[in-house]
Write a protein that holds these residues in place. Sequence first.
Motif, mmCIF file in Angstrom:
data_model
loop_
_atom_site.group_PDB
_atom_site.id
_atom_site.type_symbol
_atom_site.label_atom_id
_atom_site.label_comp_id
_atom_site.label_asym_id
_atom_site.label_seq_id
_atom_site.Cartn_x
_atom_site.Cartn_y
_atom_site.Cartn_z
ATOM 1 N N GLU A 233 -52.479 -28.379 -38.980
ATOM 2 C CA GLU A 233 -52.469 -29.771 -38.428
ATOM 3 C C GLU A 233 -50.900 -30.410 -38.846
ATOM 4 O O GLU A 233 -50.213 -31.129 -38.290
ATOM 5 C CB GLU A 233 -53.613 -30.425 -38.894
ATOM 6 C CG GLU A 233 -54.850 -30.149 -38.248
ATOM 7 C CD GLU A 233 -54.608 -30.214 -36.475
ATOM 8 O OE1 GLU A 233 -54.272 -30.814 -35.971
ATOM 9 O OE2 GLU A 233 -55.211 -28.922 -36.034
ATOM 10 N N PHE A 234 -50.496 -30.033 -40.098
ATOM 11 C CA PHE A 234 -49.193 -30.661 -40.516
ATOM 12 C C PHE A 234 -48.225 -30.199 -39.595
ATOM 13 O O PHE A 234 -47.226 -30.904 -39.118
ATOM 14 C CB PHE A 234 -48.823 -30.155 -41.927
ATOM 15 C CG PHE A 234 -47.757 -31.023 -42.693
ATOM 16 C CD1 PHE A 234 -46.651 -30.213 -42.562
ATOM 17 C CD2 PHE A 234 -47.695 -32.320 -42.874
ATOM 18 C CE1 PHE A 234 -45.324 -30.738 -43.224
ATOM 19 C CE2 PHE A 234 -46.578 -32.716 -43.574
ATOM 20 C CZ PHE A 234 -45.338 -31.965 -43.489
ATOM 21 N N PHE B 36 -40.249 -18.426 -37.937
ATOM 22 C CA PHE B 36 -40.692 -18.359 -36.271
ATOM 23 C C PHE B 36 -39.703 -19.500 -35.881
ATOM 24 O O PHE B 36 -39.028 -20.479 -36.542
ATOM 25 C CB PHE B 36 -42.040 -19.138 -36.475
ATOM 26 C CG PHE B 36 -43.102 -18.304 -37.143
ATOM 27 C CD1 PHE B 36 -43.983 -18.688 -38.071
ATOM 28 C CD2 PHE B 36 -43.161 -17.007 -36.609
ATOM 29 C CE1 PHE B 36 -44.877 -17.914 -38.357
ATOM 30 C CE2 PHE B 36 -43.933 -16.193 -37.160
ATOM 31 C CZ PHE B 36 -45.045 -16.579 -38.135
ATOM 32 N N VAL B 37 -39.390 -19.227 -34.528
ATOM 33 C CA VAL B 37 -38.687 -20.256 -33.951
ATOM 34 C C VAL B 37 -39.432 -20.605 -32.714
ATOM 35 O O VAL B 37 -40.041 -19.831 -31.907
ATOM 36 C CB VAL B 37 -37.330 -19.560 -33.416
ATOM 37 C CG1 VAL B 37 -36.577 -20.286 -32.381
ATOM 38 C CG2 VAL B 37 -36.413 -19.244 -34.324
ATOM 39 N N ALA C 111 -36.031 -13.582 -36.974
ATOM 40 C CA ALA C 111 -36.535 -14.632 -36.322
ATOM 41 C C ALA C 111 -37.412 -14.183 -35.265
ATOM 42 O O ALA C 111 -37.236 -13.286 -34.493
ATOM 43 C CB ALA C 111 -35.740 -15.534 -35.546
ATOM 44 N N GLU C 112 -38.506 -14.857 -35.214
ATOM 45 C CA GLU C 112 -39.853 -14.353 -34.032
ATOM 46 C C GLU C 112 -39.995 -15.663 -33.293
ATOM 47 O O GLU C 112 -40.291 -16.709 -33.781
ATOM 48 C CB GLU C 112 -40.984 -13.922 -34.690
ATOM 49 C CG GLU C 112 -41.800 -13.347 -33.640
ATOM 50 C CD GLU C 112 -43.268 -13.017 -34.408
ATOM 51 O OE1 GLU C 112 -43.503 -13.021 -35.587
ATOM 52 O OE2 GLU C 112 -44.254 -13.257 -33.630
ATOM 53 N N ILE C 113 -39.797 -15.577 -31.945
ATOM 54 C CA ILE C 113 -39.976 -16.619 -30.955
ATOM 55 C C ILE C 113 -41.570 -16.847 -30.881
ATOM 56 O O ILE C 113 -42.417 -15.854 -30.641
ATOM 57 C CB ILE C 113 -39.429 -16.308 -29.601
ATOM 58 C CG1 ILE C 113 -37.720 -16.341 -29.945
ATOM 59 C CG2 ILE C 113 -39.620 -17.517 -28.792
ATOM 60 C CD1 ILE C 113 -37.215 -16.368 -28.517
ATOM 61 N N VAL C 114 -42.244 -17.949 -31.143
ATOM 62 C CA VAL C 114 -43.664 -18.162 -31.103
ATOM 63 C C VAL C 114 -43.825 -19.516 -30.148
ATOM 64 O O VAL C 114 -43.094 -20.537 -30.124
ATOM 65 C CB VAL C 114 -44.163 -18.459 -32.386
ATOM 66 C CG1 VAL C 114 -45.536 -18.731 -32.473
ATOM 67 C CG2 VAL C 114 -43.854 -17.222 -33.477
ATOM 68 N N PRO C 115 -44.379 -19.161 -29.086
ATOM 69 C CA PRO C 115 -44.796 -20.445 -28.354
ATOM 70 C C PRO C 115 -45.697 -21.451 -29.083
ATOM 71 O O PRO C 115 -46.349 -21.208 -30.255
ATOM 72 C CB PRO C 115 -45.699 -19.980 -27.261
ATOM 73 C CG PRO C 115 -46.165 -18.657 -27.850
ATOM 74 C CD PRO C 115 -45.319 -18.114 -28.713
ATOM 75 N N PHE C 116 -45.295 -22.811 -28.720
ATOM 76 C CA PHE C 116 -45.841 -23.985 -29.697
ATOM 77 C C PHE C 116 -47.357 -23.954 -29.865
ATOM 78 O O PHE C 116 -47.911 -24.390 -30.867
ATOM 79 C CB PHE C 116 -45.454 -25.365 -29.067
ATOM 80 C CG PHE C 116 -45.781 -26.450 -29.893
ATOM 81 C CD1 PHE C 116 -46.877 -27.373 -29.286
ATOM 82 C CD2 PHE C 116 -45.717 -26.491 -31.041
ATOM 83 C CE1 PHE C 116 -47.028 -28.571 -30.209
ATOM 84 C CE2 PHE C 116 -45.963 -27.311 -31.824
ATOM 85 C CZ PHE C 116 -46.805 -28.383 -31.391
ATOM 86 N N GLU C 117 -48.097 -23.406 -28.722
ATOM 87 C CA GLU C 117 -49.749 -23.404 -28.947
ATOM 88 C C GLU C 117 -50.060 -22.528 -30.098
ATOM 89 O O GLU C 117 -51.183 -22.691 -30.795
ATOM 90 C CB GLU C 117 -50.423 -22.873 -27.575
ATOM 91 C CG GLU C 117 -49.971 -23.509 -26.494
ATOM 92 C CD GLU C 117 -48.682 -22.911 -25.806
ATOM 93 O OE1 GLU C 117 -47.603 -23.605 -25.639
ATOM 94 O OE2 GLU C 117 -48.918 -21.702 -25.430
ATOM 95 N N LEU D 139 -47.833 -21.890 -32.689
ATOM 96 C CA LEU D 139 -47.268 -22.099 -33.778
ATOM 97 C C LEU D 139 -47.976 -22.426 -34.989
ATOM 98 O O LEU D 139 -47.698 -21.816 -36.217
ATOM 99 C CB LEU D 139 -46.054 -22.983 -33.656
ATOM 100 C CG LEU D 139 -45.122 -23.111 -34.704
ATOM 101 C CD1 LEU D 139 -44.247 -21.780 -35.192
ATOM 102 C CD2 LEU D 139 -44.011 -24.233 -34.203
ATOM 103 N N PRO D 140 -48.838 -23.523 -35.052
ATOM 104 C CA PRO D 140 -49.389 -24.166 -36.202
ATOM 105 C C PRO D 140 -50.378 -23.071 -36.829
ATOM 106 O O PRO D 140 -50.347 -22.776 -37.830
ATOM 107 C CB PRO D 140 -50.385 -25.287 -35.501
ATOM 108 C CG PRO D 140 -49.632 -25.873 -34.215
ATOM 109 C CD PRO D 140 -49.133 -24.446 -33.654
#
Lengths: 373, 246
Positions: free
Chosen positions: A255-256, A333-334, A350-356, A358-359
């Motif tokens: 959540e942060f 992560f990017v 670096a690994e591309i991670v979609p925002f959903e 990422l947390p």
Amino acid sequence: MTTYLELHALQSVPPSNLNRDDTGSPKTATYGGVLRARVSSQAWKRAIREDFNARLAPDQVGTRTKQIVELLRDEILTQAPDLAEHADALAIAAFGAVGLKLTKPRGKSDANAELGYLIFFSAQQVRALAAAAIEAAAASDPKKALQERKAKELVNSDHSIDLALFGRMVADVPDLNVDAACQVAHALGVHAVTPEDDYFTAVDDLKEQAQETGAGMIGTVQFNASTFYRYAAVNVEQLQVNLGNPDAVRLALAEFVRSFVESMPSGKQNTFANGTRPEVVLVTVGTGQPTNLVGAFEDPVRPDGGYLKPAAEALATYATDVFGTWRTPDVVFVCGLGKPQQVLAGVPDAEIVPFEELPERAAAASLTGLEAR
Amino acid sequence: MSVLVLRLAGPLQSWGSSSRFVRRLTEPMPTKSGIIGLLAAAQGRRRVDPIEDLIGLRLAVRGDQQGVLLRDFHTAHHQVTGASMPLSERFYRSDAVNVAFVEGPSEVVEGLADALRDPAYPLYLGRRSCVPEGRIVLAVEHERGTEELVRTLEWQAGRVQKGRHKDEPRIRVAVQADVGVFDGLQPARQLQDVPVSFNPEKRVYATREVIETLVEIRNPAFVESEAPPERPTPAHDPFTAIREAR
């Protein structure tokens, strides 16, 4: 000696006055010999905290327990083994003093009283209440002693996770102080900025109807537009010590990360409608000295098709340099939009991670790092 | 004895020593309490843990880049009641670069360097929001003493600042040091920044005397340029009238 979860973001903000000082001007700072826009750490931290609390429900987390008497009794025994015979009674008295009503469960006459509903207490809150109870035991009127120590504030369960992450400072009752696990830097513009004024007039509708000319009010609003570099770090081990529960830690971290990305200070929001999100976010998990990458912008960025493109390039070059020499994180992560994301993805490992995702991924990586130690 | 050389730089830093109530000031250069706090945090000491062994370390600080004084207007609201808490003004030094030299026994200094490279608590320069930029540990020196290092360590200022001084072969920087670092210099000032205890229930600071001096160091960004052409005598020279009159 501990794992740090670090968040870096580049965020463009249109003409706005996110954070102003007592003269009404947007805050600024000099860096690299040049004046830049700034959003104070406390302003953005508050925005993150409010967003965090609005979304988080502490009762989502495990070790909610009705059997809080056992929980407190065990902690009292750990801190003061000589109080063994009185620990139970002390625990029950402590909860009575803080206003939590305990009742004996039906059908079990020999069991301890318990709370009628589930509640989440962080490890830090249990420790603090136990310490208060032990001190009060020595006093002549334990209940009064507990009240004096603001025991009620100690176990405010609405804020158990939020306090562990963001901390609390109460000047006159130092027992209530909680050291924050997170550190938020002042957001700093990556380029030179010129403060600007917006001269405005306001029309008085009734006077206008009466065919009188002239403005009802005139004034100026200061503003500027800037691309910010933002940084925050979380001391994962301290969060674990404060919360005492890996599920709570995972939730707090996820959540942060979400609040860091989605929140924005609300200064002059209605005037400027400046709500934006970061164009690119870089998340690292690792040990070693927490690394603020603002050095990439010590030399102010010159416009080259806007500020975002050269800023992303400067950040990627600097991050590659730092991560390759004196501070290599375990995980990078990017997440972002189009070109900036592509540029930052050039950072090694670096690994591309979609925002959903990422947390959750960031929280999981932090916990893995913690366990590995 | 070894010397730990630290680069303390960042967009904002704040080193308090004598602030009262809601006006939180900053010294122009890092204080002993600030640096000891940084070292203790790196080692994992909590605020209530003892720090006597760190007080004995001898400190010198060189202000490579002075920076600009920044005043931050700080408001706060009670989280639960929403009431406004006292307003405060907090001062920072922005765009400053300081180099700290911490001298002590070799094992202690090596231990501190390792702790700074892998700190237990997040590090900050005076206030928690002042995150340091770049590598903090520049070097651990075993051969050279503090005074020699202060005079010979390369100038750590930023690119823009160096550019402003590129015509000067030598730069004068301010140094603030514990008594004993510079032989023959007398202390100019007292600072109440020796931490006895960081315990939030009872914070205690003792006083120390500091030597304040200026040191000339080589400018690595010096660009040798041709001497400017001699300016011709102006057409109107009032002194010709005086000379002729004599």
